[in-house]
Design an enzyme around this catalytic site. Structure first.
Site, short mmCIF file in Angstrom:
data_model
loop_
_atom_site.label_atom_id
_atom_site.label_comp_id
_atom_site.label_asym_id
_atom_site.label_seq_id
_atom_site.Cartn_x
_atom_site.Cartn_y
_atom_site.Cartn_z
N ASP A 1 -12.48 -5.13 11.88
CA ASP A 1 -11.32 -6.15 12.30
C ASP A 1 -11.13 -6.19 13.82
O ASP A 1 -11.28 -5.20 14.56
CB ASP A 1 -9.93 -5.78 11.92
CG ASP A 1 -9.79 -5.20 10.39
OD1 ASP A 1 -10.69 -5.29 9.74
OD2 ASP A 1 -8.79 -4.58 10.18
N GLU B 1 -2.73 -6.76 3.84
CA GLU B 1 -3.28 -6.32 4.93
C GLU B 1 -3.51 -7.20 6.22
O GLU B 1 -3.54 -8.54 6.01
CB GLU B 1 -4.80 -5.91 4.90
CG GLU B 1 -5.13 -4.89 3.82
CD GLU B 1 -6.65 -4.28 3.77
OE1 GLU B 1 -6.55 -3.17 3.75
OE2 GLU B 1 -7.48 -4.91 4.15
C1 FRU Z 1 -8.83 -4.34 7.32
C2 FRU Z 1 -8.45 -2.80 7.22
C3 FRU Z 1 -6.90 -2.63 7.76
C4 FRU Z 1 -7.00 -1.42 8.53
C5 FRU Z 1 -8.75 -1.08 9.24
C6 FRU Z 1 -9.19 0.17 9.45
O1 FRU Z 1 -10.28 -4.32 7.29
O2 FRU Z 1 -8.35 -1.89 6.07
O3 FRU Z 1 -6.01 -2.78 6.92
O4 FRU Z 1 -6.21 -1.12 9.66
O5 FRU Z 1 -9.56 -2.13 8.04
O6 FRU Z 1 -10.59 -0.02 9.74
#
Ligand code: FRU
Length: 722
Positions: free
Chosen positions: A294, A469
């Site tokens: 992300d 998310e």
């Molecule tokens: C989304 C996620 C988020 C989390 C991060 C961990 O891709 O699962 O929810 O904070 O990646 O790397």
């Protein structure tokens, strides 16, 4: 005569045995290939009714086991407990070898029992969040127990994080398994910028601890290369000049070269080909080394766009979550700086956002400079929300009073914070997994440090799937008219809701709507504090780059809009105008008819990195296809759909015309149609051989209004500052 011959054979075998050390065949105690645990006694729920076939629901990928089946006590999750005990057998070989993985702890074990007493015991290797579900070879030396009757017992009496154990292939053998050394260390006096570490993708993960003057700084999981490396990761030790830095590895094969091969350097291996690697996206951001997911903390501060990102500096796959950091003055040319947040005692650094605290409400500013404040998830146990800040956009300090929001549930994460001018307060939008449903919680604060709950957006009626998310939340004008505005609640998969917001509560107008129409686009985040007020979004683009020392990337920055449609306002996506600085040569075709069988008007054009703009009226054609480097981008006139390499997406004609924009990088295509209502990101490795462009109409004649091909230059400026 018969008896004599048998005796002779036995004598011969003994001789061979004593000369060559071992000839006796291995005795398999269990390989767990069947559907049930034949001959084993099961208690509790954790082991289920029979061997697993890999990962169980909710578990990370499990590998390192042999064949199809293994013991996996994640049945029912981490909280289930139980035991699995073998039938009695006689110890007839010098070693009992097996594969083991899962959690580390006294209540998680593979035990060997003689006369009801535990005489040997082994456990898994994970006791902190993250880690790996890979089984590793282990063994017991049982020479002194020869001839005794024994059983193997697998125990899972541990609940909570890493409360499970995995086992496979339990064998009696005379072949001495490779031994391990534990807590192996090597120390340097820090005089160089980096320690460079050999990584082999897929190797067993080792826990590598960095100690400075004997004090533990950070622990990471690394797939250390025992021999030849696939690539080299680096630990920046420039901040510890002249101090003793130590790397401690939890366990290594006795003949591993991994620690000896670590080098103290100023110049990193592979830097001579940095950004020129064959699968390096040339105008999409990707980290120099390791994995990204992300985008995080997207913000404009002190004349720069800051892009932080979920980064694993030590692996080609997800893990060891750090916040990487890159800056750009124009959203196009990015300079990667070092990681700013590394895992700590509160856990790995998961996603979050950034704001400029203009009025220094947090008190984290200094010398009249407003602080840049990062709000992130520390995904330990509990999982909490934390703050870090900077007044120069380079050096970041974690807030001493962390966490600022305690755990709501184990699945709370990804805080997105913004200043709500109308109610003069900070608002945090937080993803919370609540009783198996995806909910978004709103919290408010006067100072970014103390938060109180305001409201909850529940999952919708469709199985609680509402928004999952990485929520983002912002207001957009409809058709550019600032008197008609809507709040947009956007989720990781880019589904979104539109509605009203009073500073405490979001009221959605309708059920969720679809965002992008492609693949491999996730967890996008919009930039805070953009001076000209544009809402600019950047997404994680799941471009897989095998054989490269890096993996994944970001989409191009996208300007968002809301336009009226027959069904109400809808989100539009467009590449930011800044990308035009990359345009080099341009080929332009004026208005022309396109008929089936006609010679390709683009036959003279070749390019690697392309930005193609095409406008046409379909006329009598049933379809029009623009192929970019062999990838067909087809407009199906009959169904008013875009078909990009087989991926279909609704793309209505607008005033009888269609305008397509195609961006092509080494790692895939991003296609925009129908005024941005249709955005199709599509990651894949474009053939390096094919640089052709091709346009044709089928089933009738289409009228091409214009076709412009811009060849793009690379956005990476190697060796020079922007
Ligand atoms: C989304 C996620 C988020 C989390 C991060 C961990 O891709 O699962 O929810 O904070 O990646 O790397």
């Amino acid at each position: 005569m018969r008896a004599a011959r048998r005796l002779w054979i036995v004598v011969a075998m003994c001789c061979v045995s004593s000369v060559f050390g071992s000839v006796a065949e291995d005795l398999v105690i269990a390989d767990f290939e069947g559907d049930t645990y034949v001959g084993w006694q099961v208690t509790g729920q954790a082991f289920g009714a029979g061997p697993a076939r890999g990962a169980l629901p909710g578990q990370m990928q499990v590998d390192g086991f042999l064949g199809q089946g293994l013991v996996n006590s994640f049945v029912g999750g981490d909280d289930a407990v139980g035991t699995l005990t073998s039938a009695e057998f006689v110890i007839e070989r010098r070693f009992v070898s097996f594969l083991i993985g899962g959690g580390r702890g006294q209540r998680l074990a593979l035990q060997l029992l003689v006369d009801g007493q535990v005489v040997r015991s082994a456990t898994g290797s994970n006791d902190v969040p993250g880690g790996s579900e890979q089984l590793q070879p282990e063994s017991f030396d049982v020479t002194e127990l020869a001839g005794r009757r024994a059983v193997v017992r697998i125990v899972d009496e541990q609940q909570g994080s890493w409360g499970h154990i995995n086992v496979d292939q339990i064998v009696q053998t005379d072949v001495r398994p490779r031994g391990y050394l534990t807590n192996v260390e090597r120390t340097w006096s820090a005089r160089t910028r980096y320690l460079q570490i050999p990584i082999r993708n897929g190797a067993a993960k080792r826990v590598v601890t960095l100690l400075v003057s004997g004090r533990e700084v950070v622990r990471n999981d690394m797939e250390l290369a025992d021999g030849a490396a696939d690539w080299w990761a680096s630990v920046d030790i420039s901040g510890y000049r002249d101090q003793e830095v130590t790397l401690r590895v939890d366990r290594l094969h006795e003949d591993s070269g991994a620690l000896q091969n670590v080098e103290a350097v100023d110049q990193l291996r592979g830097d001579d080909s940095l950004y020129a690697e064959p699968l390096r996206g040339q105008f999409h951001f990707s980290p120099r080394r390791g994995w990204n997911n992300d985008p995080n903390g997207c913000v404009y501060y002190n004349g720069e766009y800051h892009l932080f990102f979920q980064h694993n500096p030590y692996g080609w796959s997800w893990g060891n979550m750090h916040w990487g950091h890159a800056v750009s003055r124009d959203l196009v040319h990015w300079e990667e700086l070092g990681d700013v947040l590394q895992p700590d005692s509160l856990g790995p650094m998961f996603s979050g956002s950034a704001v400029v605290d203009w009025n220094n409400t947090s008190g984290l500013g200094a010398d009249g400079k407003p602080p840049l404040v990062l709000i992130y998830t520390a995904a330990g146990n509990p999982t909490v929300q934390c703050v870090a800040s900077s007044t120069d956009g380079r050096n970041f300090v974690k807030y001493a009073g962390n966490p600022v929001v305690g755990q709501v549930t184990g699945g709370n994460r990804d805080p997105k914070v913004f200043w709500h001018a109308a109610t003069k307060q900070w608002v945090m939008v937080l993803y919370v997994e609540l009783e198996g449903r995806h909910t978004v919680h709103f919290l408010t604060s006067a100072n970014l440090l103390e938060w109180k709950p305001a409201s909850v957006v529940e999952g919708d009626r469709q199985g609680g799937r509402y928004l999952f998310e990485c929520p983002d939340f912002f207001e957009l004008a409809v058709d550019g008219d600032v008197s008609r505005r809507k709040w947009v609640l956007l989720a990781a998969n880019s589904e979104y809701g539109l509605g009203g917001f009073d500073g405490l509560r979001f009221q959605p107008d309708q059920e969720r709507l679809s965002g992008h129409r492609g693949r491999g686009f996730y967890a996008a985040q919009s930039f805070s504090d953009v001076p000209d007020g544009r809402r600019i979004l950047i997404g994680w683009w799941q471009t897989e780059t095998r054989e490269m020392p890096f993996n994944q990337s970001m989409t191009v920055p996208l300007e968002l809009g809301l336009v009226s449609t027959g069904e109400g306002p809808r989100l539009t996506f467009a590449p930011v105008r800044e990308l035009q600085v990359l345009r080099r040569g341009t080929t332009e075709l004026g208005s022309m008819e396109l008929s089936p069988g006609q010679q390709n008007p683009l036959r003279e054009v070749e390019c690697e990195l392309a930005d193609v703009e095409l406008e046409f009226a379909p006329g009598t054609a049933r379809s029009l296809t623009l192929s970019v480097r062999g990838v067909p981008v087809e407009y199906d006139v009959v169904r008013q759909e875009l078909v990009v390499a087989g991926q279909r997406a609704a793309a209505p004609l607008q005033a009888g015309r269609q305008r397509l924009r195609v961006l092509c990088d080494r790692t895939g295509l991003e296609v925009f149609a129908s005024g941005g209502l249709c955005y199709v990101p599509l990651p894949f490795n474009v053939s390096s051989q094919n640089r052709s462009l091709h346009v044709e109409a089928r089933g009738g004649t289409a009228k091409l209004q214009s076709l412009v091909v811009h060849e793009l230059g690379s956005a990476w400026q190697r060796g020079s500052k922007q």
